[in-house]
Design an enzyme around this catalytic site. Structure first.
Site, PDB file in Angstrom:
ATOM      1  N   ASP A 368       0.182 -11.322  -6.529  1.00 40.45           N
ATOM      2  CA  ASP A 368       0.844 -12.621  -6.651  1.00 40.45           C
ATOM      3  C   ASP A 368      -0.135 -13.733  -7.065  1.00 40.45           C
ATOM      4  O   ASP A 368      -1.288 -13.738  -6.642  1.00 40.45           O
ATOM      5  CB  ASP A 368       1.451 -12.940  -5.275  1.00 40.45           C
ATOM      6  CG  ASP A 368       2.432 -14.074  -5.323  1.00 40.45           C
ATOM      7  OD1 ASP A 368       2.604 -14.658  -6.393  1.00 40.45           O
ATOM      8  OD2 ASP A 368       3.032 -14.356  -4.270  1.00 40.45           O
ATOM      9  N   ASP A 479       8.158  -6.737  -6.354  1.00 37.33           N
ATOM     10  CA  ASP A 479       8.343  -7.269  -5.001  1.00 37.33           C
ATOM     11  C   ASP A 479       9.695  -7.960  -4.865  1.00 37.33           C
ATOM     12  O   ASP A 479      10.366  -8.285  -5.854  1.00 37.33           O
ATOM     13  CB  ASP A 479       7.198  -8.249  -4.702  1.00 37.33           C
ATOM     14  CG  ASP A 479       6.826  -8.275  -3.238  1.00 37.33           C
ATOM     15  OD1 ASP A 479       7.651  -7.875  -2.400  1.00 37.33           O
ATOM     16  OD2 ASP A 479       5.700  -8.720  -2.933  1.00 37.33           O
ATOM     17  N   MET A 480      10.081  -8.229  -3.644  1.00 31.63           N
ATOM     18  CA  MET A 480      11.342  -8.923  -3.343  1.00 31.63           C
ATOM     19  C   MET A 480      11.215  -9.418  -1.914  1.00 31.63           C
ATOM     20  O   MET A 480      11.330  -8.634  -0.978  1.00 31.63           O
ATOM     21  CB  MET A 480      12.493  -7.918  -3.491  1.00 31.63           C
ATOM     22  CG  MET A 480      13.869  -8.483  -3.506  1.00 31.63           C
ATOM     23  SD  MET A 480      14.410  -8.963  -1.848  1.00 31.63           S
ATOM     24  CE  MET A 480      16.099  -9.346  -2.176  1.00 31.63           C
ATOM     25  N   CYS A 527       8.494  -2.784  -3.566  1.00 31.06           N
ATOM     26  CA  CYS A 527       7.932  -3.560  -2.466  1.00 31.06           C
ATOM     27  C   CYS A 527       8.980  -4.591  -2.068  1.00 31.06           C
ATOM     28  O   CYS A 527       9.725  -5.073  -2.918  1.00 31.06           O
ATOM     29  CB  CYS A 527       6.652  -4.268  -2.939  1.00 31.06           C
ATOM     30  SG  CYS A 527       5.871  -5.284  -1.672  1.00 31.06           S
ATOM     31  N   ASP A 549       3.562  -4.560   5.027  1.00 37.52           N
ATOM     32  CA  ASP A 549       2.500  -5.556   4.895  1.00 37.52           C
ATOM     33  C   ASP A 549       1.481  -5.414   6.026  1.00 37.52           C
ATOM     34  O   ASP A 549       0.475  -6.117   6.027  1.00 37.52           O
ATOM     35  CB  ASP A 549       3.085  -6.976   4.898  1.00 37.52           C
ATOM     36  CG  ASP A 549       3.542  -7.393   3.508  1.00 37.52           C
ATOM     37  OD1 ASP A 549       3.239  -6.675   2.542  1.00 37.52           O
ATOM     38  OD2 ASP A 549       4.212  -8.437   3.390  1.00 37.52           O
TER      39      ASP A 549
HETATM   40  C1  GLA Z   1       4.653  -9.527  -0.235  1.00 39.58           C
HETATM   41  C2  GLA Z   1       4.024  -8.168  -0.446  1.00 39.58           C
HETATM   42  C3  GLA Z   1       2.523  -8.279  -0.367  1.00 39.58           C
HETATM   43  C4  GLA Z   1       2.040  -9.275  -1.395  1.00 39.58           C
HETATM   44  C5  GLA Z   1       2.728 -10.600  -1.219  1.00 39.58           C
HETATM   45  C6  GLA Z   1       2.389 -11.555  -2.341  1.00 39.58           C
HETATM   46  O1  GLA Z   1       4.484  -9.962   1.067  1.00 39.58           O
HETATM   47  O2  GLA Z   1       4.513  -7.243   0.470  1.00 39.58           O
HETATM   48  O3  GLA Z   1       1.924  -7.031  -0.543  1.00 39.58           O
HETATM   49  O4  GLA Z   1       2.302  -8.754  -2.679  1.00 39.58           O
HETATM   50  O5  GLA Z   1       4.127 -10.466  -1.160  1.00 39.58           O
HETATM   51  O6  GLA Z   1       3.026 -12.755  -2.212  1.00 39.58           O
END
Ligand code: GLA
Length: 748
Positions: A368, A479-480, A527, A549
């Site tokens: 990110d 991601d989401m 993710c 995470d």
């Molecule tokens: C989520 C993902 C993490 C990371 C963050 C970035 O929480 O699970 O691994 O990529 O977003 O904002």
């Protein structure tokens, strides 16, 4: 033929290698369920159904004046609604005349070669050419509501999949308010449910509860399959354990909200239903139109959970995963998230790449923060253009420079989301889900894009196509990061707002389908704030999903343990991160972190520039070990050697299918003084073969003074029978979280 119709007895029997499933077309077109369980020869199993006059369980009109037949007591394939079965039900409908009822009768059935496909939805596929489809059509003759009950049969795999296609053959519009994919009646036995609950950063914790007379519901109303529950449950005989006893598995191939219910009825018969979440759901079904449900993957094991897990592991690998990386070895990656969070520049990334290349890591994943005005999580989502304040050299040059160091390049995206502080939102405020007149709920300061709108899906596809098409990017982390609230689409009429949650998922799947079809060589890792969409739907597009995470290896043991009941280790995204751990502050050795992450896709998520030379040397060694045992870990059979409630140590093992090698893994989670010694009985070996124990690491907490003091007969060869029946006793463990990997190789 796996599906047999007996014209005389009116039975349809499905045979797989070790299981039998049967239904019967009873008089008046009642579609009864007669049996699902361990293999039987396929005779008419309806002798198991005894019909009595049961007070307060009413009788359908056709059987008058008999009082013995009742929907309320009859085991059925797909019960109706509002017509005398008072148990949990798979369907609910509001007819045009306001009545709430549906009473289904058998119409026809068809047996076809191959596996059905579901319009717009991911589903399992036939990989060997021996799958068959059974379609049984049932109909409510008053409203015209017609259902194709779909059964996909995978004979060698012992898998039966189920889904429904609901068609309006009437002449007025109905509203479906519940459309579950399956119902299953199990009339006899005492059962437990094993389900996988959790929260952000602690997903898929294993819980076993006995099923009493309360209705038990497992589900998600979050628009994601969720951290809190997983769309997978095991229904196990009270006495079943890893190696013994009857158990059924039910896994939904869907990534949005779901519902699974279990009811033990007044006569102790168990009914199970599973499918789409019905809260906030209402689907307008106009004459001639069709609604398709997602699919449930069912299996039955009479040899406990291990066999059931092996069935799912194999099936996900061979019949759900697809694409280049289904079987190809995936690169060992380093992800910059826990190394830098939002605070990085191209120079910093290139420094990480230099260090990573030196350690033997194979891919850099840029997480990110690389796009739009994304310097924190308050802005930028939706603006999928590179942030050249941070990546001054531009994305193309960065990728080239990383490639020149011998590393592949991967990138993070979160396409379904939008920040109000973004150019996209300023241009299209109507593209976010929000209810008229209400200020929408924010999570992480972000809103959710309206994926029901084709123009939104098109915009996202164009952005992703531009990024992947113009750069040598070989991996995407999709991601989401929030649950769906304020579920309302400005693009849909008032009477279709109950369709938004499911149409949202159809939009997501459309985008995933387009991206994976047009970029087939890109490895996609799913993710969702860690593991909030760890499900078989996502696994149709990405062979691996970021498990959690929480990268603390001691928590990871339980997360990966719970996940392993339904999903293979090849799907579990797992990284070695820094110590002390960023989520818990706990310190563990790099060795222990490596042992845990190796039972997953394996990678790193730390700043290698901050590592000691000692840790770097250990990383080089563990990369070598992972590569050496890669096939055994990813393609071998996985055995859990500890119980759900074990709090002293956790042990698990891989054995190759041909029984020629095994890898035993142990982490002591709660070191004891003056300890009980740990004896582990291996599984999946050839009893008559001789195995050599060639790699007892013998260190990292197992090398303490207590070991040298032990008087022990040193033995390095064992028969499989000895290892499985008498086991192997570990030396006295000492220190914080000692971990051990022991390799056994068949020598004769
Ligand atoms: C989520 C993902 C993490 C990371 C963050 C970035 O929480 O699970 O691994 O990529 O977003 O904002």
């Amino acid at each position: 033929m796996a599906i047999l119709y007996n014209e005389e007895r009116k039975t349809i029997t499905i045979q797989t290698a070790n299981t039998t499933y049967q239904m019967r077309i009873a008089p008046h077109g009642f579609l009864q369920h007669t049996y699902y369980g361990k293999h039987v020869n396929g005779e008419d199993m309806s002798y198991l159904i005894l019909n009595y006059d049961r007070a307060c369980s009413g009788n359908p009109d056709e059987v008058y004046p008999s009082r013995n037949i009742s929907f309320d007591t009859m085991p059925q394939e797909y019960p109706g609604y509002g017509v005398g079965d008072f148990r949990i039900r798979p369907i609910a409908v509001r007819n045009a005349d306001g009545s709430r009822g549906a009473d289904f009768r058998y119409v026809k059935h068809e047996i076809t070669k191959g596996k059905y496909k579901l319009e717009g939805l991911p589903s399992s596929y036939d990989s060997k050419g021996d799958a068959e489809t059974l379609t049984v059509t049932i109909k409510d003759h008053v409203s015209g509501l017609t259902i194709d009950l779909l059964y996909g049969i995978f004979p060698d795999e012992d898998v039966i999949t189920r889904a429904v296609r609901i068609r309006n053959e009437g002449d007025s519009t109905a509203v479906l308010t519940r459309t579950l994919s399956m119902s299953l009646d199990i009339p006899y036995g005492k059962w437990d449910m094993i389900h996988f609950h959790g929260k952000h950063a602690l997903e898929r914790q294993t819980e076993r509860e006995s099923l009493g007379h309360l209705i038990k519901t497992v589900g998600s109303t979050r628009g994601t399959s969720s951290h809190q529950e997983n769309p997978f449950v095991i229904i196990a005989d009270h006495k079943a354990d890893e190696d013994h006893g009857a158990c059924y598995g039910m896994m939904l191939v869907y990534s949005g909200g779901f519902k699974m219910q279990a009811e033990v009825d007044q006569f102790d018969s168990l009914r199970l239903v599973m499918g789409l979440q019905d809260e906030q759901f209402g689907w307008k079904l106009e004459p001639g139109s069709v609604f398709t449900s997602p699919e449930v993957i069912m299996t039955f094991s009479d040899e406990g959970f291990t066999k059931l897990s092996h069935t799912y592991h194999w099936f996900i690998r061979h019949n759900i995963n697809r694409g280049k990386y289904q079987f190809a070895r995936r690169p060992i990656l380093i992800n910059n998230w826990e190394a830098t969070y939002f605070d990085f520049t191209d120079e910093k990334l290139l420094a990480i790449a230099d260090e990573a290349a030196d350690l033997g890591i194979e891919m850099l994943v840029l997480d990110d923060g690389w796009f739009g005005d994304r310097n924190s999580d308050n802005a930028g989502l939706g603006d999928w253009y590179v942030n050249e304040d941070k990546i001054k050299c531009g994305l193309t040059s960065l990728v080239e420079q990383v490639n020149a160091k011998g590393l592949k390049f991967g990138i993070w995206i979160e396409p379904e989301m939008i920040n109000e502080d973004s150019d996209l939102y300023r241009k299209h405020p109507g593209w976010a889900l929000k209810m008229p007149g209400r200020r929408p709920n924010r999570t992480r300061n972000q809103l959710v894009l309206d994926m029901t709108r084709p123009e939104v899906v098109d915009y996202l596809y164009e952005r992703v196509e531009d990024i992947l098409g113009n750069n040598n990017i070989e991996y995407v982390k999709w991601d989401m990061n929030r649950s769906l609230s304020d579920v309302y689409s400005a693009a849909l009429p008032t009477d279709r707002q109950g369709e938004v949650l499911h149409r949202y998922m159809l939009g997501v799947y459309d985008l995933m389908e387009r991206i994976t079809t047009n970029f087939p060589d890109v490895l996609v890792e799913g993710c969702s704030g860690g593991g909030a969409r760890f499900d078989a739907g996502i696994l149709c597009y990405s062979p691996q999903i970021w498990c959690s995470d929480d990268t603390d290896p001691i928590h990871r043991l339980n997360i990966q343990y719970g996940t392993s009941f339904g999903y293979p280790v090849s799907t579990m995204g797992a990284h070695v991160s820094a110590s002390p751990n960023h989520q818990t502050g706990r310190s563990t050795s790099i060795h222990t972190r490596g042992v845990v992450a190796m039972s997953g896709t394996f990678g790193y998520e730390l700043d290698p520039g901050k590592l000691s030379e000692e840790d770097k040397a250990e990383i080089r060694e563990q990369i070598g070990i992972f590569k050496k045992y890669y096939d055994l870990i990813q393609n071998g059979l996985y055995y859990r050697l500890t119980e759900i409630k074990e709090d002293y140590f956790e042990a698990w093992q891989f054995a190759s299918a041909d029984k020629s090698e095994a890898l035993l893994n142990v982490v002591v989670t709660n070191t004891q003084p003056n300890p009980t010694l740990i004896n582990l009985k291996l599984k999946g070996l050839d009893p008559d073969a001789v195995y050599e124990m060639i790699n007892e690491t013998g260190k990292h907490g197992f090398e303490s003074k207590y070991v040298s003091q032990a008087e022990r007969v040193v033995k390095t060869t064992f028969t499989g029978e000895t290892l499985m029946n008498a086991g192997y006793t570990l030396p006295w463990a000492f220190g914080d979280y000692p971990a051990l990997q022991i390799y056994f190789r068949k020598i004769k």
